[in-house]
Design a protein around this motif. Structure first.
Motif, PDB file in Angstrom:
ATOM      1  N   THR A  42       0.833  -1.207   0.000  1.00  0.00           N
ATOM      2  CA  THR A  42       0.000   0.000   0.000  1.00  0.00           C
ATOM      3  C   THR A  42       0.864   1.252   0.000  1.00  0.00           C
ATOM      4  O   THR A  42       0.577   2.222  -0.707  1.00  0.00           O
ATOM      5  CB  THR A  42      -0.936  -0.025   1.222  1.00  0.00           C
ATOM      6  OG1 THR A  42      -1.754  -1.191   1.134  1.00  0.00           O
ATOM      7  CG2 THR A  42      -1.818   1.210   1.267  1.00  0.00           C
ATOM      8  N   GLN A  82      -7.397   0.009  -0.846  1.00  0.00           N
ATOM      9  CA  GLN A  82      -7.545  -1.196  -0.030  1.00  0.00           C
ATOM     10  C   GLN A  82      -8.726  -1.075   0.931  1.00  0.00           C
ATOM     11  O   GLN A  82      -9.528  -1.991   1.052  1.00  0.00           O
ATOM     12  CB  GLN A  82      -6.252  -1.408   0.759  1.00  0.00           C
ATOM     13  CG  GLN A  82      -6.314  -2.570   1.722  1.00  0.00           C
ATOM     14  CD  GLN A  82      -4.955  -2.840   2.360  1.00  0.00           C
ATOM     15  OE1 GLN A  82      -3.978  -2.152   2.095  1.00  0.00           O
ATOM     16  NE2 GLN A  82      -4.902  -3.838   3.194  1.00  0.00           N
ATOM     17  N   ASP A 158      -5.705  -2.212  -4.945  1.00  0.00           N
ATOM     18  CA  ASP A 158      -5.005  -2.607  -3.724  1.00  0.00           C
ATOM     19  C   ASP A 158      -5.865  -3.604  -2.958  1.00  0.00           C
ATOM     20  O   ASP A 158      -6.834  -3.238  -2.310  1.00  0.00           O
ATOM     21  CB  ASP A 158      -4.716  -1.354  -2.891  1.00  0.00           C
ATOM     22  CG  ASP A 158      -3.697  -1.616  -1.793  1.00  0.00           C
ATOM     23  OD1 ASP A 158      -3.259  -2.782  -1.652  1.00  0.00           O
ATOM     24  OD2 ASP A 158      -3.348  -0.668  -1.073  1.00  0.00           O
ATOM     25  N   GLU A 159      -5.509  -4.850  -3.044  1.00  0.00           N
ATOM     26  CA  GLU A 159      -6.231  -5.934  -2.372  1.00  0.00           C
ATOM     27  C   GLU A 159      -7.745  -5.794  -2.508  1.00  0.00           C
ATOM     28  O   GLU A 159      -8.459  -5.680  -1.505  1.00  0.00           O
ATOM     29  CB  GLU A 159      -5.851  -5.981  -0.883  1.00  0.00           C
ATOM     30  CG  GLU A 159      -4.338  -5.963  -0.712  1.00  0.00           C
ATOM     31  CD  GLU A 159      -3.849  -6.828   0.429  1.00  0.00           C
ATOM     32  OE1 GLU A 159      -4.577  -7.754   0.811  1.00  0.00           O
ATOM     33  OE2 GLU A 159      -2.735  -6.583   0.905  1.00  0.00           O
TER      34      GLU A 159
HETATM   35 MG   LIG Z   1      -1.960  -2.818   2.122  1.00  0.00          MG
END
Ligand SMILES: [Mg+2]
Ligand SMILES: Nc1ncnc2c1ncn2[C@@H]1O[C@H](COP(=O)(O)OP(=O)(O)O)[C@@H](O)[C@H]1O
Lengths: 310, 381
Positions: A42, A82, A158-159
Motif C-alpha cells: 500500500t 484497499q 489494492d487488495e
Molecule cells: Mg496494504
C-alpha cells in the motif's frame, strides 16, 4: 513503460516500509504485486499516486515524472483503495457519479459511463440503493466501480478482494480480466497467491519493503523449481524404504512422517513407476501419490523462509 | 470551479440526507431550549444573579403619573433590584453615568403626566451604560412592567386614560460611548439569540466529521488521487458545511421569530451576516481541531466541550456577570462575540461595538483556518 519506479524508499519512523523498490509495468499487462500484510504494497501504491511522498527515489507514470499534481496523468488512472472509500449515505449510482465527475466526465458521457461501470460490476439493478444495505462483496464492487467509470488507461487495485465471498471474488477477478482485455493496464496487489497466479502475467514479490523477485510467473518458479516434491501416502511403512527410495534415479532426498513419504527430486527425472515398484516390493500399497509443481507460494517460501500467510 | 461545485453539491446532499438525529440535535433541540428557557425559567433567572442596580432618576414632571411612577419604584419588589438616586438634572445624571456611579439614568420629562393623561405618547428616557448591558435589560424590563403592570394600568385607566404607548426617546449624548437602547429583550428574546449561537457552535461538528471522512480518511485520500486540487476539495467541503449550518440558523430564526415572537430586530440582513460569520468561525474551529488532532472522535469531543464552556462564559445558559479584568475572558468565547454583536444590532447598541465584535470574529476565522492549514501540512504523510 506505464509505471516505472527507481529506488523508491519510504520510512515511517524506524520502519523501513519501502526499501529501494524498482518496478516496471508495461502497457497492457496485469501486473501482480504479491506480498504478506505489512510488506509495503500500500505504501508503494500511495507513492505511485502521490498520496505519500517518497523519502528517496522516483516514480514515472505514462513516462512522465510523477511529482506534484498532474491532472493529465490523474485523469487516466483509476485507483481502488484497499480500504473501502465510498459514501454510505450516497446511493451506488451517486457514488460512482461523484467520482466520475471529479475525473472530469459530464453530460451524456457521464451518464453512459456511470451506467456502464455499474453494469460492469453487477450493481446496475441496485444502483438506487445505499451501500449501507450492501454485502461486503457488493461494497467491494462499488469500490471498484468508482475507479473505472472514467475508463482509465491504468487501474491500480489494492487488495480488492479482501474479506469477501467466493462468488464476489470470482466476479471481481473476471472483471479485472475483462478490463484488461478492453485495454487497461492493471496493477493488482494481493496477499493471495492463488489470485495473482490466476490473473497476472508478471509478478513482483514483496517482503519487508523489498522486492525479492520480479518477472513472469514461469521465471519466478524457475528460480526455485529445480526440484519437485512427490508426496506419497502408504498403507504401511517399512523403515528401510527411505534408503531404497533414495537409491532411485533422480531422487535427492526422502523423508517419512507417519505413513507419508515425501521425495524431493530433480524435475522430470524420476520414473514414478519405479518408485511405486520399490514401495510395493516392501509389501506396502500406495494409497495416493502427488507430484507438486512449484507455486508462487513455494517461491515465497524458498526466498524468505516463511509462508505467505500465517 | 466544477470540481469545487461537485464536492460542494455532494457534501450538501449528504448533510441534508443526514436528517433524523441531526435535525433533532441541530434544529429541534435549540428551538425547544429557547422555548423552555425563555418561558419556564424566564421569570426567575435574573433576580438572584443581578443584585441591586444603582440608577439615577430625574423628575421634571410634577404631575400625578409621575407620583405613581415613584410609588412603583419604591415598592418592595423593585427595591430588591433598584436603588433609586434622585438627581437634580440630566447633566448631573450623565456625569454619574460616566463615572459608573449608576448604570442607568431614568428621566421623566416636564410634560410626562400631561401627555399620558391626554393619551399621547409619553417618553420615559432611559440612558444606559453599554458596559452593563444586562443590568440595562433588567432596568428596562422593570420600566416596561410599570407601563404594562396591572396596578398601574388600572390606575391609569380609572383616570380615564388609554394605555400609554411606551416609547424610549433616542437621546444621543455627544462624544460619549453612552447610548440609549431601544426595546428590552424578554427572556425568550435572549435565549432565542444565545441558543441559536450555541447551535452554530455545535455546527463545528459538521466540520470535524466532514473533514475527517472527506479530507483526511479513506474517501478523502481517494478524492486526492483524482484531478482535484486539495484547495478545491477544502473549499467545497467548507462551503457545504457553512451553508448547511447557515440553513439551520435561518430555520431557527424563522421559527422562533414567527412562533415565539423572538425579536430579531429591524436590521435582519446585519443579524444574518453576523450569524453567517459565526457559522464560518464555527466551521473554522471544527476544521482546525480535526486537522490538529487528526482524529474525528477526539476532535468532536473537544468541540463539544469547547461549545459548553464557550456558551457558559458568554452567558448563553443564564446571564453571567464576570466582574473586572476576568470579564475579558468572555472575549475568548465565540458565542460572546456573536451574541454581543446581535444584541447590539437588535437593541440599537453602539455600532462601533458591533464592528469590534465583527472584526474579532473575522480575526478568529482567519486564525482558525490558518492553523488548520498549517496543521494539515505538518501531518505526516
Ligand atoms: Mg496494504
Ligand atoms: N502512516 C503510517 N505510519 C507508520 N507506519 C506505517 C504507515 N503506513 C504503513 N506503515 C508501516 O509500513 C509497513 C508497510 O505497510 P503497508 O504498505 O500498509 O503494507 P501492505 O499494504 O503490504 O500490507 C508496515 O510495517 C506498516 O505498519
Amino acid at each position: 513503460m506505464i509505471i516505472k519506479t527507481t529506488d523508491l524508499v519510504k520510512r515511517f519512523g524506524d520502519t523501513l516500509a519501502v526499501d529501494h523498490v524498482n518496478l516496471g509495468i508495461t502497457q497492457g499487462e496485469i501486473f501482480g504485486l504479491l506480498g504478506p500484510n505489512g510488506a509495503g504494497k500500500t505504501t508503494t501504491i500511495n507513492m505511485l499516486v502521490g498520496l505519500t511522498s517518497p523519502d528517496a527515489g522516483e516514480v514515472a507514470i505514462f513516462g512522465k515524472k510523477a511529482n506534484g499534481h498532474n491532472n493529465e496523468v490523474r485523469r487516466n488512472v483509476g485507483i481502488v483503495p484497499q480500504e473501502l472509500a465510498i459514501y454510505e449515505d450516497l446511493t451506488a449510482r451517486e457514488n460512482v457519479t461523484f467520482f466520475a465527475r471529479l475525473y472530469g466526465l459530464k453530460g451524456e458521457q457521464l451518464q453512459t459511463q456511470v451506467s456502464q461501470a455499474l453494469e460492469f460490476t453487477g450493481l446496475a439493478d441496485r444502483e438506487k440503493q445505499f451501500p449501507k444495505k450492501f454485502s461486503g462483496g457488493m461494497k467491494r464492487r462499488l469500490n471498484i466501480a468508482c475507479a473505472i467509470a472514467h475508463q482509465p488507461k491504468l487501474i491500480i487495485m489494492d487488495e480488492p478482494t479482501v474479506g469477501i465471498d467466493p462468488q464476489s471474488r470470482n466476479h471481481i477477478l473476471d472483471s479485472v480480466r475483462l478490463l484488461n482485455k478492453q485495454g487497461a493496464t492493471v496493477l493488482y496487489t494481493s496477499h493471495y497467491m492463488e489470485e495473482v497466479e490466476e490473473l497476472c502475467s508478471r509478478v513482483a514479490i514483496m517482503d519487508q519493503g523489498r522486492i525479492i523477485a520480479q518477472g513472469t510467473k514461469e521465471e519466478l518458479k524457475a528460480l526455485v523449481a529445480e526440484e519437485e516434491r512427490i508426496v506419497i501416502e502408504l498403507s504401511a511403512v517399512n523403515y528401510t524404504l527411505v534408503d531404497e527410495l533414495k537409491a532411485v534415479g533422480g531422487v535427492n532426498e526422502a523423508t517419512i512422517a507417519e505413513n507419508t513419504v515425501t521425495l524431493l527430486a530433480t524435475k522430470n527425472t524420476v520414473s514414478i513407476g519405479r518408485v511405486v515398484d520399490v514401495i510395493n516390493a516392501t509389501g506396502s500399497d500406495v494409497l495416493s501419490l502427488n507430484v507438486e509443481k512449484p507455486t508462487l507460494e513455494s517461491v515465497f517460501l524458498t526466498l524468505t523462509g516463511k509462508k505467505l500467510r500465517d | 470551479m466544477r470540481q469545487i461545485f461537485t464536492i460542494f453539491y455532494y457534501t450538501l446532499l449528504r448533510n441534508l440526507r443526514d436528517t433524523g438525529e441531526t435535525v433533532l440535535q441541530m434544529v429541534v433541540f435549540p428551538i425547544v431550549l429557547i422555548f423552555i428557557l425563555g418561558n419556564a425559567l424566564g421569570g426567575t433567572f435574573e433576580q438572584p444573579q443581578i443584585g441591586v442596580s444603582e440608577i439615577g432618576y430625574v423628575r421634571l414632571d410634577q404631575g400625578p403619573v409621575a407620583d405613581y411612577f415613584e410609588e412603583f419604584l419604591a415598592g418592595d419588589e423593585i427595591a430588591k433590584l433598584l436603588n433609586v438616586n434622585q438627581v437634580d438634572s440630566r447633566q448631573q445624571g450623565l456625569e454619574m453615568l460616566e463615572d459608573r456611579e449608576i448604570v442607568a439614568l431614568v428621566e421623566l420629562g416636564e410634560d410626562f403626566s400631561q401627555r399620558v393623561m391626554e393619551g399621547k405618547t409619553s417618553p420615559i428616557l432611559v440612558t444606559t451604560h453599554p458596559a452593563s448591558p444586562f443590568r440595562a435589560m433588567v432596568i428596562e424590563n422593570i420600566l416596561e412592567s410599570f407601563i404594562q403592570g396591572g396596578n398601574t394600568l388600572q390606575a391609569l385607566t380609572s383616570m380615564g386614560v388609554e394605555q400609554p404607548e411606551f416609547v424610549f426617546a433616542g437621546g444621543i449624548i455627544e462624544d460619549k460611548s453612552i447610548s440609549t437602547t431601544g426595546l428590552t429583550p424578554r427572556a425568550i428574546d435572549y435565549y432565542g439569540v444565545t441558543m441559536m449561537v450555541m447551535m452554530v457552535m455545535y455546527g463545528a461538528l459538521y466540520a470535524t466529521s466532514g473533514m475527517s471522512s472527506s479530507y483526511l480518511a479513506t474517501i478523502g485520500q481517494r478524492i486526492k488521487t483524482t484531478p482535484v486540487r486539495a484547495a478545491q476539495q477544502y473549499i467545497g467541503l467548507v462551503l457545504a458545511n457553512v451553508l448547511t449550518v447557515f440553513g439551520q440558523v435561518v430555520v431557527i430564526m424563522a421559527f422562533s421569530g414567527l412562533v415565539f415572537q423572538v425579536n430579531w430586530g429591524d436590521n435582519l440582513p446585519l443579524v444574518l451576516l453576523i450569524a453567517l460569520l459565526m457559522v464560518v468561525l464555527a466551521i473554522g474551529l471544527g476544521t482546525m481541531m480535526v486537522m490538529l488532532v487528526q482524529d474525528e472522535r477526539r476532535a468532536s469531543s473537544i468541540i463539544s466541550t469547547i461549545t459548553v464552556i464557550s456558551t457558559f462564559i458568554a452567558g448563553g445558559y443564564f446571564r453571567v456577570n464576570i466582574p473586572g479584568v476576568a470579564g475579558l475572558i468572555q472575549y475568548l468565547s465565540p458565542n460572546y462575540l456573536a451574541q454581543t454583536a446581535i444584541f447590539n444590532t437588535v437593541y440599537s447598541g453602539p455600532p462601533q461595538q458591533t464592528i469590534i465584535m465583527i472584526a474579532a470574529m473575522l480575526g478568529a476565522i482567519i486564525i482558525t483556518f490558518g492553523i488548520a492549514m498549517v496543521a494539515e501540512r505538518r501531518a505526516i504523510r
